[in-house]
Design an enzyme around this catalytic site. Structure first.
Site, mmCIF file in Angstrom:
data_model
loop_
_atom_site.group_PDB
_atom_site.id
_atom_site.type_symbol
_atom_site.label_atom_id
_atom_site.label_comp_id
_atom_site.label_asym_id
_atom_site.label_seq_id
_atom_site.Cartn_x
_atom_site.Cartn_y
_atom_site.Cartn_z
ATOM 1 C CE LYS A 47 -3.759 -2.493 2.158
ATOM 2 N NZ LYS A 47 -4.455 -2.917 3.354
ATOM 3 C CD GLN A 67 -3.134 -4.476 6.471
ATOM 4 O OE1 GLN A 67 -3.053 -3.542 5.685
ATOM 5 N NE2 GLN A 67 -3.827 -5.574 6.183
ATOM 6 C CG ASP A 91 -9.562 -0.145 4.696
ATOM 7 O OD1 ASP A 91 -9.334 -0.411 3.508
ATOM 8 O OD2 ASP A 91 -8.772 -0.393 5.625
#
Ligand code: NAP
Length: 309
Positions: A76, A120, A143
């Site tokens: 990422k 994460q 997200d």
């Protein structure tokens, strides 16, 4: 095959060769489509930087030493660099408490230079994922896991879209596959993939059926589908005999088979003989997830700065 008759008359057909038609699906190249999207985002980021003098910034929070998470985070951050998005790393050891992480989220929420916050997953067991994800400000929730964003999605008002299912829609669109009016079957109803995929396909006027572990006769339901999104997490779950000829198959799964090979939720070799389009694993949906994360970060930046398209 033709041959002459003994009496010299016109040739007659003496043998018919049985022709076996083997359909081979078009492969949807997620790697290329994701690269195209990243390039488009990079161009827009560069333009915006010229205009407003700043680039979007994504805070990437990693807690603990899970090797798979470390790889995801590295990928990422690499994508951010390539695109011109500033990534700001916060690597916390697994010994940090839930309160430590919530404090960090609070400071990132209030930091005007940070446009997106990514935590994460999975988090260490002593930290509540729900609590942490709900602590992220919805406008920085790239997200799209926050209940407010989940709600906006179901009301068709979301500007941040859940990355993996949004990637599925992009794959269909950029492959020229019409969604409207199609019968779509989603296998899996997780909060991350299956459920948001329902909303996104519904918004595009597909007729959506969702299958899960308690669904009867999944094969029968799949066999009627024009589009199948497999997000079940079982290696090669969808077999060739469960698929209608000419169906479009999107394989979200990432699994290791008995031989340790990376495979999807779709038995690629047999399904690709029946389908018209299919995504491979790897190189299908996977690269799209990061591309859509980058897109959400850019969108968050524009919304926070009041920049119109
Ligand atoms: P998940 O949370 O484990 O959900 C799996 C879903 O499949 C559940 O809804 C479950 O039903 C259903 N299911 C399980 N066994 C079934 C069966 N025998 N028949 C029918 N349905 C069954 O998984 P996920 O997070 O959605 O992920 C799915 C797959 O996608 C995994 O392989 C994951 O690694 C992959 N993935 C890939 C990406 C990417 O970027 N490419 C992103 C996310 C996930 P119940 O609800 O009834 O339990």
């Amino acid at each position: 095959m033709f041959g002459l008759c003994q009496n010299g008359s016109l040739p007659i057909k003496i043998n018919t060769i049985k022709k076996e038609i083997v359909l081979t699906a078009n492969i949807i190249d997620g790697k290329k489509i994701a690269a195209d999207i990243r390039k488009e985002i990079a161009e827009e980021v560069a333009l915006l930087n010229k205009k407003v003098g700043v680039s979007p910034a994504l805070a990437v929070v990693l807690v603990g030493e899970d090797p798979a998470s470390a790889v995801y985070v590295r990928n990422k951050k690499r994508a951010c660099e390539e695109i011109g998005i500033r990534s700001v790393s916060h690597d916390l050891s697994a010994e940090n408490s839930e309160a430590d992480l919530l404090k960090l989220i609070d400071s990132l929420n209030n930091d005007k230079e940070i446009n997106g916050i990514l935590v994460q997953l999975p988090l260490p067991k002593h930290i509540s994922e729900a609590k942490v994800l709900e602590a992220i400000r919805p406008e920085k929730d790239v997200d799209c896991f926050h209940p407010v964003n989940v709600g906006l999605l179901s009301l068709n008002k979301a500007y941040l879209k859940p990355c993996t299912p949004a990637g599925v829609i992009e794959l269909l669109d950029r492959s020229g596959i019409k969604i409207e009016g199609k019968d779509a079957v989603i296998i899996g109803r997780s909060n991350i993939v299956g459920k948001p995929a329902i909303q996104l396909l519904l918004q595009r006027n597909a007729t959506v059926t969702v299958c899960h572990s308690k669904t009867k006769d999944i094969g029968e339901k799949c066999k009627k589908a024009d589009i199948i999104v497999a997000a079940v997490g079982i290696a090669e779950f969808l077999k060739g005999n469960m698929v209608k000829e000419g169906a479009v198959i999107i394989d979200v799964g990432i699994n290791r088979n008995a031989e340790g090979k990376l495979v999807g939720d779709v038995a690629f070799d047999e399904v690709s003989k029946v389908a018209s389009y299919i995504t491979p694993v790897p190189g299908g949906v996977g690269p799209m997830t990061i591309a859509m994360l980058m897109k959400n970060t850019l969108t968050a930046f524009k919304v926070q700065r009041g920049i119109k398209d």
